[in-house]
Design a protein around this motif. Structure first.
Motif, short mmCIF file in Angstrom:
data_model
loop_
_atom_site.label_atom_id
_atom_site.label_comp_id
_atom_site.label_asym_id
_atom_site.label_seq_id
_atom_site.Cartn_x
_atom_site.Cartn_y
_atom_site.Cartn_z
N GLN A 70 -39.29 48.10 42.76
CA GLN A 70 -38.35 47.36 41.96
C GLN A 70 -36.90 47.21 42.90
O GLN A 70 -36.54 47.97 43.69
N VAL A 71 -36.69 46.04 42.95
CA VAL A 71 -35.31 45.63 43.67
C VAL A 71 -34.19 45.51 42.79
O VAL A 71 -34.43 44.68 41.71
N LYS A 72 -33.06 45.87 43.19
CA LYS A 72 -31.88 45.74 42.15
C LYS A 72 -30.64 45.01 43.17
O LYS A 72 -30.27 45.85 43.95
N THR A 73 -29.82 44.17 42.83
CA THR A 73 -28.72 43.69 43.24
C THR A 73 -28.09 42.72 42.33
O THR A 73 -28.70 41.81 41.71
N ALA A 74 -26.57 42.67 42.39
CA ALA A 74 -25.93 42.19 41.38
C ALA A 74 -25.51 40.68 41.67
O ALA A 74 -24.37 40.43 41.62
N THR A 75 -26.57 39.97 42.22
CA THR A 75 -26.53 38.58 42.43
C THR A 75 -27.24 38.01 41.37
O THR A 75 -27.40 38.80 40.61
N GLN A 76 -27.29 36.69 41.35
CA GLN A 76 -27.75 36.00 40.15
C GLN A 76 -29.09 35.14 40.66
O GLN A 76 -28.91 34.56 41.79
N SER B 85 -30.68 47.81 46.32
CA SER B 85 -31.43 49.12 46.59
C SER B 85 -32.78 48.62 46.16
O SER B 85 -33.15 47.75 45.41
N VAL B 86 -33.75 49.53 46.72
CA VAL B 86 -35.30 49.02 46.47
C VAL B 86 -35.89 50.49 46.24
O VAL B 86 -35.46 51.60 46.91
N GLU B 87 -36.79 50.42 45.21
CA GLU B 87 -37.45 51.57 44.92
C GLU B 87 -38.80 51.61 44.77
O GLU B 87 -39.19 50.39 44.25
N ILE B 88 -39.84 52.18 45.58
CA ILE B 88 -41.18 52.32 45.47
C ILE B 88 -41.77 53.17 44.59
O ILE B 88 -41.26 54.49 44.80
N ARG B 89 -42.46 53.04 43.71
CA ARG B 89 -42.71 53.98 42.56
C ARG B 89 -44.32 54.39 42.56
O ARG B 89 -45.05 53.74 43.06
N PRO C 212 -30.53 40.31 54.15
CA PRO C 212 -30.38 41.40 55.09
C PRO C 212 -30.42 42.63 54.33
O PRO C 212 -31.00 43.79 54.71
N ALA C 213 -29.48 42.86 53.01
CA ALA C 213 -29.32 43.92 52.24
C ALA C 213 -30.67 44.20 51.43
O ALA C 213 -31.14 45.52 51.67
N VAL C 214 -31.33 43.56 51.15
CA VAL C 214 -32.76 43.66 50.52
C VAL C 214 -33.71 44.28 51.48
O VAL C 214 -34.52 45.32 51.37
N THR D 94 -37.78 35.15 43.09
CA THR D 94 -38.90 34.88 43.96
C THR D 94 -38.56 35.08 45.19
O THR D 94 -39.13 35.91 46.11
N VAL D 95 -37.62 34.49 45.87
CA VAL D 95 -37.38 34.84 47.26
C VAL D 95 -37.12 36.39 47.71
O VAL D 95 -37.69 36.97 48.44
N LEU D 96 -36.43 37.06 46.50
CA LEU D 96 -36.33 38.58 46.98
C LEU D 96 -37.48 39.36 46.77
O LEU D 96 -37.98 40.40 47.39
#
Lengths: 731, 336
Positions: A446-452, A436-440, A503-505, A460-462
């Motif tokens: 803010q980008v959120k994903t449960a990878t590591q 998910s991406v949130e523009i505030r 692709p998800a981001v 940095t890449v995301l």
């Protein structure tokens, strides 16, 4: 920004010590757990006497089979969920199956007290004869993995033959960060701070073993002091920490010792590979026959897929790859950087080098003559294969044309110089991911994903990908990873986290922008009321008409006028496993490795003095950390070639060199200048940006290139790694 | 690690007074001096050393490098390895010592490790360091796990049926070749111990490693005056390029005139149960022509008594090559 050289956005946190790693987590009232390790490799526990240990200062409890609530086993995995290599939960029975198996655990107020208590626990065993033999014996007849034509007949009739056995040792990941778990229960729910390369999987396994609902387990892994595959799946200490914390009712920290890192958290298993190649006198391959064994533990079937690259790397009409497991009283092995392909390519590329010598042919020319037009095992075209170009570019950078192929013929500064090369490959894949991406309102995203981010630069890449899709600068993007509370993300393994999550981001970021532009065009106070969202753009944090970019409105104003906190979007990626791409294409990265060694015959001193690596792994989103990955892998490959081996004492069954002074890895002084080139051909089959991962391919082929160079310098062909001084004294 | 009492000693005599109550100054000593701690603290974490009392000597005035009246050098026991290695007089007059120090450990360790501590550095035998294994050095009478075990890195000279552990220090090898003297202050006053007498052979008492008695504090080491016209070198052979103990190392001090060796002092590391002086080879070199044949013969003589173990037979050859090449470097027959 794409293809730029952005330093890691998490760099300042790391170099200033503000990044909180798992073993840094400190919670109020926390106790420390230290396991008691078995000092036999096979047998049964007769009795455990913890009376003296319990009396020591600060000791809260000592647990073992019988006084700790038992754990469940995790059911067989589904896809990349529910994976665990050592499947037996701690204390399930009284059997000891490897040296260092946890037989009890001491809990105390400080780590020192818990360590002293663990040392004071007296365990009596009956011992049985164990097996830690260096020579591997198949537990069952070999099974064929891949076959075409008649490999045996074609080998027998081939005019030029190579038939050799190659051995790679038990290697240990040895990240500097020790495995660790901090477990904190709140009622029936537990939060686990973990050294994990896969928080989603970790949650799935732990909830099963603890017998609690999925939503009751949260796994957090914000930073990793590297994992190299060793931290992909949960190990017994994690379950133990969670179980002990549940029992004592306060948070518990368990940090695995360096010694246990050699015993109870996986390793790359020993492999023994017979490789036969038959060829015509012009170098055309007639037959490849690859038979291999890998060591695994008594209970678990860990398979090191050494034959992964064999069926497709070269054109050959007759081929057979077959394998079997060999059992021993060792801890369960696990994936280590480039699992399968790395030891497999050591065998294959060494055999190719030996064939080139038998043919009196340049090793690059031999490979060029056997370049396949398609993946001959799957009969599919490669999505993107530029192996010949890798070798050609590498040869130019290395100066290969100046090579004198005679052994010991090349000299420099009083030393003998040896040159060697090898090709390499690594699978390219994509896994399911959500983001998910949130523009505030404040202009940040803010980008959120449960990878590591396991140190490879995922944060940095995301940030770059989100910036690319939103126009919001990287320093205004907050990336949240490593927490099961976030949208499910992929494992950080197999070099596919980047390809999976992009692709998800990207689509989440675009969806967030669309949501924002929608707010700009509709609603009572919308600044562009009546316009179509498609007529608008978001550039540098301002929404404007594409036709009139100068009259923009800050994105925060758009959100404020709509009285909305943030514009959000979500996106997902789908796996290539069983997907359309993998039915149409053979998906792999390729590369060519060139090594130079210097050799001083008088003292048998050998050093790697120069390395060139040319990698074809799609488009580089951020070449700086990508280069860092290849350089790090080459340094690791030098260790694989020349230094690393866990040595088992045959009488005790213990990995005896279980420390960083006796299990030696490359130091800075062993790392030569490393010239890394990315061909940068986008692989759009995998994702819209054409990116593949580079975490592993730099290790593939590296040891074979080095041992080829060793042979060129010294005339000694080492087929059992690592190369040792005693091997070279034969020169 | 077990609980211990920590005392900061304010004077040499106070430190000695506390330590003199100890039953032994060898393995298992209940009182230990703490200097750099790079060996001691490490072994305490492993439960190999379990002192009940640590006496911190770090702020005692034992950290100077001074000229002696005879033109030699006096090195305080608390002089850090890095300081000593980069000391102007050492670099100029005792190159072998500087090279030996810089080949050991890492920059970080050398910054804290001391001269006295390095003298007393314990073996890196894997079985000594693991309390689950039998080891006569750690637990007298328990047996030696190394003899039939993983002994690739262990000794081929000076071994006994009870112990084959190697002395791991590089500095010690240079001090042996330089014929240093170890100065000790103890409950009964001061004494000077010739370097070759400081470390003991394992024999039947491998837990006894040095000539030190309870209360003895190494205060300084002296070097004889530099020999005019002599050159000295240290060569260390190991698997990787840095931060590893020697498989074989050689410290050589030689003087050449008229194409002949006039003086030779040779010592080796990584091969002996103590820093190993090669006196027979020294005698063979002295007066002989400086050529390939002479040095190879001397190296063969040096390893004449080697008794390799199951996995370190290669060290006999490697050690000869090491000594040979160190002599080539010292005499200009080789440059790399």
């Amino acid at each position: 920004m794409l293809g730029g050289k952005l330093p890691r956005i998490d760099g300042p946190l790391k170099v200033s010590g503000r990044a909180v790693y798992t073993s840094d987590v400190s919670l109020a009232g926390m106790l420390y757990a230290v396991p008691v390790r078995s000092t036999i490799a096979k047998g049964r526990i007769v009795s455990i006497d913890a009376a003296a240990a319990r009396k020591l200062p600060g000791v809260r409890a000592v647990y073992y089979r019988g006084n700790l609530k038992p754990f469940f086993r995790s059911a067989p995995p589904q896809g990349f969920s529910g994976l665990i290599d050592e499947k037996r939960p701690p204390f399930e029975d009284d059997e000891v199956r490897y040296y260092g198996q946890y037989v009890a655990v001491a809990v105390a107020q400080t780590m020192e007290q818990a360590t002293a208590a663990a040392a004071a626990v007296r365990v009596r065993y009956t011992t049985d004869a164990h097996n830690v033999d260096r020579h591997l014996v198949a537990a069952k007849p070999l099974e064929t993995e891949s076959q075409r034509g008649d490999a045996d007949a074609a080998f027998k009739s081939a005019p030029v033959q190579v038939d050799q056995t190659y051995v790679t040792p038990d290697e240990v990941h040895n990240p500097i960060e020790l495995h660790a778990t901090v477990a904190a229960w709140d009622g029936d729910s537990v939060t686990l701070y973990e050294t994990s390369q896969a928080v989603m999987n970790h949650r799935e396994v732990l909830r099963q073993m603890l017998g609690v609902p999925k939503e009751n387990v949260r796994v957090v892994s914000h930073f990793l002091g590297s994992g190299f595959g060793g931290k992909l799946w949960p190990w017994t200490h994690s379950i133990l920490a969670a179980g002990v914390a549940r029992e004592v009712g306060v948070p518990v920290k368990l940090v695995v010792t360096r010694q246990s890192m050699f015993e109870a958290v996986g390793h790359r298993p020993r492999t023994q590979q017979r490789f036969r190649i038959g060829a015509s006198r012009d170098g055309t391959l007639q037959s490849i026959h690859h038979e291999y064994l890998n060591q695994t533990s008594v209970l678990d079937d860990y398979k090191e897929e050494c034959g992964e690259s064999t069926p497709f790397l070269y054109s050959v009409p007759n081929l057979r790859v077959a394998s079997a497991l060999s059992r021993a009283n060792v801890g369960t092995p696990t994936a280590m950087r480039g699992p399968g392909a790395v030891p497999g390519l050591f065998a294959m590329e060494s055999a190719m080098d030996e064939l080139a010598i038998a043919l009196k042919m340049d090793p690059i020319e031999l490979r060029r003559r056997n370049e396949p037009k398609l993946d001959e095992s799957s009969k599919l075209p490669f999505s993107s294969r530029h192996l010949l170009e890798c070798m050609q570019v590498g040869a130019e950078k290395f100066g290969w044309a100046r090579r004198d192929p005679r052994v010991g013929a090349m000299k420099r500064d009083g030393l003998t110089v040896g040159w060697g090369m090898a090709a390499c490959a690594w699978g390219a894949m994509r896994d399911n991911a959500q983001a998910s991406v949130e523009i505030r309102r404040d202009g940040t995203a803010q980008v959120k994903t449960a990878t590591q981010d396991i140190g490879t630069g995922t944060y940095t890449v995301l940030a770059i990908v989100t910036s690319e899709a939103t126009g919001i600068p990287v320093d205004r993007i907050d990336v949240q990873l490593g927490d099961t509370a976030l949208p499910p993300g992929p494992i950080s393994g197999g070099s596919w986290a980047t390809a999976s999550v992009i692709p998800a981001v990207s689509s989440a970021a675009r969806a967030a922008v669309q949501a924002l532009l929608g707010m700009a065009t509709s609603g009572p106070s919308a600044p562009f009321k009546g316009a179509k969202p498609d007529d608008l753009q978001l550039v540098n944090g301002r929404v404007s008409r594409k036709s009139d970019p100068s009259a923009g409105v800050p994105l925060g104003d758009v959100l404020a006028r709509a009285n909305v906190r943030a514009a959000t979007g979500s996106g997902q990626s789908s796996t290539t496993i069983g997907g359309e791409e993998s039915r149409k294409y053979s998906l792999h990265s390729f590369g060519a490795q060139f090594a130079e060694v210097t050799w001083q015959p008088e003292t048998a001193r050998l050093r790697v003095s120069r390395f060139v690596s040319v990698i074809d792994a799609g488009r580089m989103i951020n070449p700086k950390p990508a280069r860092n990955q290849i350089e790090g892998a080459v340094v690791m490959g030098i260790g694989m070639a020349l230094f690393e081996e866990a040595r088992y004492d045959k009488r005790y069954g213990a990995p005896i060199n279980s420390n960083l002074a006796d299990y030696i890895v490359s130091t800075n002084a062993d790392a030569p200048p490393i010239d890394v080139t990315f061909l940068d051909y986008p692989d759009k089959v995998l994702n819209e940006l054409g990116a593949r991962g580079v975490g592993e391919i730099g290790l593939a082929g590296t040891a074979a290139a080095i041992t080829a160079a060793v042979h060129h310098a010294t005339g000694v062909r080492v087929r059992e790694l690592p190369v040792r001084i005693e091997d070279l004294l034969r020169a | 690690m077990e609980r211990f009492q920590f005392t900061k000693a304010h004077s040499v005599s106070e430190a000695i007074g506390i330590a003199a109550q100890s039953t032994t100054a060898q393995q298992g000593a209940p009182v230990r001096f703490l200097a750099g701690g790079t060996t001691l603290v490490d072994l305490m974490k492993l439960n190999v050393e379990r002192p009940t009392r640590l006496v911190d000597i770090n702020h005692l005035e034992l950290n100077k490098i001074e000229r002696t009246s005879d033109g030699g050098l006096r090195i305080g026991a608390l002089v850090r390895n890095a300081t000593l290695a980069h000391d102007e007089a050492v670099v100029r007059d005792y190159r072998v010592l500087s090279e030996a120090l810089l080949s050991g450990a890492s920059a970080q360790l050398r910054n804290v490790a001391t001269t006295g501590g390095n003298l007393l550095q314990r073996t890196r035998c894997m079985y000594f360091r693991d309390t689950a294994m039998a080891c006569n050095k750690r637990e007298p009478g328990s047996g030696c796990s190394a003899i039939a075990g993983e002994n690739r890195a262990l000794a081929i000279l000076g071994t006994s049926p009870q112990c084959i552990a190697t002395n791991p220090s590089d500095m010690n090898v240079a001090l042996a070749a330089l014929e240093a003297t170890v100065h000790v202050q103890g409950a009964r006053g001061t004494r000077a111990i010739a370097f070759q007498d400081f470390h003991l052979l394992p024999g039947d008492t491998p837990h006894r490693e040095t000539a030190l008695e309870p209360g003895d504090l190494v205060t300084h080491v002296t070097l004889p005056p530099p020999r005019a016209g002599a050159t000295s070198r240290y060569l260390k052979l190991r698997d990787r390029a840095s931060y590893e103990f020697a498989l074989a190392s050689a410290a050589v001090v030689v003087e050449v005139a008229g194409g002949r060796f006039r003086y030779a002092r040779l010592a080796m590391g990584g091969v002996g149960t103590k820093p190993w002086r090669m006196t027979a080879a020294e005698q063979a070199l002295t007066g002989a022509a400086v050529d390939e044949g002479t040095i190879k013969q001397a190296a063969a003589l040096a390893l004449r008594d080697a008794r390799p173990q199951s996995e370190n037979g290669f060290k006999v050859e490697l050690a000869q090559r090491c000594l040979t090449h160190a002599l080539r470097l010292a005499t200009g027959m080789a440059t790399v």
